[in-house]
Design a protein around this motif. Structure first.
Motif, PDB file in Angstrom:
ATOM      1  N   LYS A 180       3.017  10.098  10.038  1.00 31.18           N
ATOM      2  CA  LYS A 180       2.832   9.627   8.712  1.00 31.18           C
ATOM      3  C   LYS A 180       1.836  10.448   7.992  1.00 31.18           C
ATOM      4  O   LYS A 180       0.731  10.556   8.470  1.00 31.18           O
ATOM      5  CB  LYS A 180       2.446   8.085   8.881  1.00 31.18           C
ATOM      6  CG  LYS A 180       2.444   7.499   7.505  1.00 31.18           C
ATOM      7  CD  LYS A 180       2.364   5.896   7.436  1.00 31.18           C
ATOM      8  CE  LYS A 180       0.938   5.333   7.859  1.00 31.18           C
ATOM      9  NZ  LYS A 180       0.544   4.271   7.076  1.00 31.18           N
ATOM     10  N   GLN A 190       0.547  -1.147  -0.016  1.00 34.83           N
ATOM     11  CA  GLN A 190       0.142  -0.072   0.002  1.00 34.83           C
ATOM     12  C   GLN A 190       0.636   1.136  -0.071  1.00 34.83           C
ATOM     13  O   GLN A 190       0.459   2.320  -0.695  1.00 34.83           O
ATOM     14  CB  GLN A 190      -0.978  -0.008   1.403  1.00 34.83           C
ATOM     15  CG  GLN A 190      -1.894   1.040   1.520  1.00 34.83           C
ATOM     16  CD  GLN A 190      -2.725   0.888   2.655  1.00 34.83           C
ATOM     17  OE1 GLN A 190      -3.854   0.240   2.471  1.00 34.83           O
ATOM     18  NE2 GLN A 190      -2.359   1.627   3.634  1.00 34.83           N
ATOM     19  N   LYS A 228      -3.851   6.328  15.156  1.00 41.24           N
ATOM     20  CA  LYS A 228      -5.046   6.979  14.437  1.00 41.24           C
ATOM     21  C   LYS A 228      -6.009   7.249  15.348  1.00 41.24           C
ATOM     22  O   LYS A 228      -6.779   6.135  15.649  1.00 41.24           O
ATOM     23  CB  LYS A 228      -5.237   6.074  13.460  1.00 41.24           C
ATOM     24  CG  LYS A 228      -4.243   5.882  12.200  1.00 41.24           C
ATOM     25  CD  LYS A 228      -4.783   4.922  11.302  1.00 41.24           C
ATOM     26  CE  LYS A 228      -3.784   4.670  10.086  1.00 41.24           C
ATOM     27  NZ  LYS A 228      -4.085   3.369   9.347  1.00 41.24           N
ATOM     28  N   ASP A 259       4.364   0.430   4.271  1.00 37.61           N
ATOM     29  CA  ASP A 259       3.211  -0.119   5.011  1.00 37.61           C
ATOM     30  C   ASP A 259       2.537  -1.108   3.818  1.00 37.61           C
ATOM     31  O   ASP A 259       2.262  -0.763   2.985  1.00 37.61           O
ATOM     32  CB  ASP A 259       2.144   1.076   5.192  1.00 37.61           C
ATOM     33  CG  ASP A 259       1.000   0.386   5.751  1.00 37.61           C
ATOM     34  OD1 ASP A 259       0.781  -0.659   6.118  1.00 37.61           O
ATOM     35  OD2 ASP A 259       0.048   1.260   6.007  1.00 37.61           O
ATOM     36  N   ASP A 266      -0.695  -1.481  12.715  1.00 37.81           N
ATOM     37  CA  ASP A 266      -1.811  -0.645  12.515  1.00 37.81           C
ATOM     38  C   ASP A 266      -3.099  -1.428  12.645  1.00 37.81           C
ATOM     39  O   ASP A 266      -3.778  -1.318  13.683  1.00 37.81           O
ATOM     40  CB  ASP A 266      -1.338  -0.059  10.991  1.00 37.81           C
ATOM     41  CG  ASP A 266      -2.674   1.002  10.630  1.00 37.81           C
ATOM     42  OD1 ASP A 266      -3.536   1.343  11.484  1.00 37.81           O
ATOM     43  OD2 ASP A 266      -2.719   1.121   9.593  1.00 37.81           O
ATOM     44  N   GLU A 292       5.261  -1.560   8.336  1.00 37.99           N
ATOM     45  CA  GLU A 292       4.046  -1.830   9.033  1.00 37.99           C
ATOM     46  C   GLU A 292       2.979  -2.550   8.441  1.00 37.99           C
ATOM     47  O   GLU A 292       3.051  -2.934   7.287  1.00 37.99           O
ATOM     48  CB  GLU A 292       3.393  -0.457   8.774  1.00 37.99           C
ATOM     49  CG  GLU A 292       1.938   0.030   9.512  1.00 37.99           C
ATOM     50  CD  GLU A 292       1.569   1.378   8.854  1.00 37.99           C
ATOM     51  OE1 GLU A 292       2.330   2.162   8.711  1.00 37.99           O
ATOM     52  OE2 GLU A 292       0.120   1.666   8.890  1.00 37.99           O
ATOM     53  N   ASP A 293       2.272  -3.252   9.498  1.00 35.30           N
ATOM     54  CA  ASP A 293       1.240  -4.452   8.879  1.00 35.30           C
ATOM     55  C   ASP A 293       1.797  -5.189   8.018  1.00 35.30           C
ATOM     56  O   ASP A 293       1.217  -5.666   6.814  1.00 35.30           O
ATOM     57  CB  ASP A 293      -0.045  -3.692   8.446  1.00 35.30           C
ATOM     58  CG  ASP A 293      -0.841  -3.190   9.515  1.00 35.30           C
ATOM     59  OD1 ASP A 293      -0.728  -3.825  10.900  1.00 35.30           O
ATOM     60  OD2 ASP A 293      -1.903  -2.597   9.393  1.00 35.30           O
TER      61      ASP A 293
HETATM   62 ZN    ZN Z   1      -1.131   0.995   7.629  1.00 33.28          ZN
END
Ligand code: ZN
Ligand code: PGA
Length: 408
Positions: free
Chosen positions: A385, A174, A334, A252, A309, A282-283
């Protein structure tokens, strides 16, 4: 985005003493994908008014707090939240957020909607900061019990090539991130900007003008040979721009949305690690795959940040699971994954107690609201981010950090 009206100096004293909530109203507005979200206008008895608007994710984790449709969120604010919060002191964030939690009464904010609850919670913090004549980041630092005058700026996590659910190209991963090393914010922005612009030139020259279309977070969204090609390109561009010593690479994967086995993914990460010295991941696996996170954290966690995340969703209960399994050494924060500022700050405090690095993050569907810049700075986060330096909703966060550097 302005956070509201600022009072004249001679009114400040009276304003500080009349900080009770007078009214909370919400309305629809558009996010950066052109989808409806809500904005909240919270007024205090002292005349101060704060406005906030709520972002929305696309690759959302299943354990995130629930959103309700904008019209329902607006109705919930008008019929349930506004009457109950009237008269509460805006400086008492804890009381406000606990009142919201009680009104909601569910495990995941599914009654009121995390969009409604977060919007109100953040608007109250903004109104309190304005009333006290404090920059928002300082108010947040105070809520965290941190009275220091200055904190360090977060590192910028800049998503320069987009894939996955954030665009329609052929990249499974992503977000391909560059992370300027400098802790000086103006310097970091300059480095990120230079690399981003040179990357655009490179893509246009080598893949044609169609390769410079943008994904949801402002990064380029070309079709490329394979999932590692973005890092080969980024290495080349960094070198030709003489920036190779000023940045690190991050990814990510958002692996919950990737149809590859953990073994296939691990092979790719090994290659990324050895060839591109990946600093941040990430993830890397799907949101319930604590086991493979743990394996990876054990093998490369000494030198790479393994970040949760969708795995952790800013939720202390999920974080406890990850901590018990030693799955991560870094966490994405988040606010809209959990739905109140108090719970967001609790997640940050918990992460810090476990020595996890904290990276505050935007969502792919953003608004011009720049609250997360204050949150990252006020909580002394390791990173923020915030997408590429393109598109107004991302630029708002860059500009807020630059303004904060003048507010110290
Ligand atoms: Zn993420
Ligand atoms: P989202 O993407 O806002 O679409 O969830 C951001 C991320 O996964 O970090």
């Amino acid at each position: 985005m302005s956070t509201g009206r600022k009072p004249s100096k001679n009114k400040v004293k009276c304003i500080k003493t009349r900080m009770k909530i007078k009214s909370i109203k919400a309305n629809t507005e558009l996010d950066s994908r052109g989808e409806w979200t809500i904005s909240i206008r919270l007024k205090l008895q002292n005349g101060v008014e704060a406005i906030t608007s709520v972002p929305q994710g696309k690759s959302t984790g299943s354990y995130e707090a629930a959103y309700v449709k904008p019209q329902i969120a607006i109705k919930n604010i008008a019929k349930i939240i506004d009457p109950a919060l009237k008269g509460i002191h805006a400086g008492n964030q804890n009381l406000i957020d606990h009142a919201i939690l009680k009104l909601d009464g569910t495990q995941n904010k599914s009654k009121l909607g995390a969009n409604a609850t977060l919007g109100v919670s953040v608007a109250a913090a903004k109104a309190a900061a304005i009333s006290r004549d404090l920059p928002l980041w300082k108010h947040i630092a105070h809520l965290l019990g941190n009275k220091q005058k200055k904190t360090e700026f977060p590192k910028l996590f800049i998503n320069v090539i987009n894939g996955g659910l954030h665009t329609k190209n052929n990249l499974d991963f992503q977000e391909y991130l560059i992370i300027p090393k400098s802790k000086n914010i103006a310097e970091s922005v300059k480095t990120g900007l230079a690399l981003y612009k040179n990357l655009g030139e490179y893509l246009s020259k080598n893949f044609g003008k169609g390769a410079t279309g943008l994904g949801d977070e402002g990064g380029f969204a070309p079709n490329l040979k394979d999932n590692l090609e973005p890092f080969r390109i980024l290495s080349r561009v960094a070198k030709s721009s003489h920036l190779q010593n000023k940045i690190q690479f991050g990814l990510d994967a958002a692996a919950s949305n990737i149809k590859k086995t953990p073994a296939q993914l691990t092979k790719l990460y090994d290659e990324l690690k050895s060839k591109f010295k990946l600093h941040y991941l990430e993830d890397p696996f799907a949101e319930n795959d604590f086991k493979n996170f743990t394996k990876l954290n054990k093998s490369i966690g000494q030198t790479t940040l393994i970040c949760g995340d969708d795995l952790t969703t800013t939720n202390v209960k999920r974080m406890e699971k990850a901590h018990a399994a030693k799955s991560i050494n870094c966490i994405i924060i988040k606010p809209n994954q959990i739905g109140t500022l108090t719970e967001t700050l609790a997640a940050i405090e918990q992460a810090r107690a476990w020595n996890w690095k904290v990276v505050v993050s935007h969502r792919s569907g953003e608004t011009e609201d720049d609250f997360i810049a204050d949150l990252a700075y006020g909580s002394s986060a390791y990173g923020l981010k915030l997408g590429a330096p393109a598109r107004g909703e991302r630029i708002a966060k860059y500009n807020r950090l630059l303004t904060i550097s003048q507010e110290n």
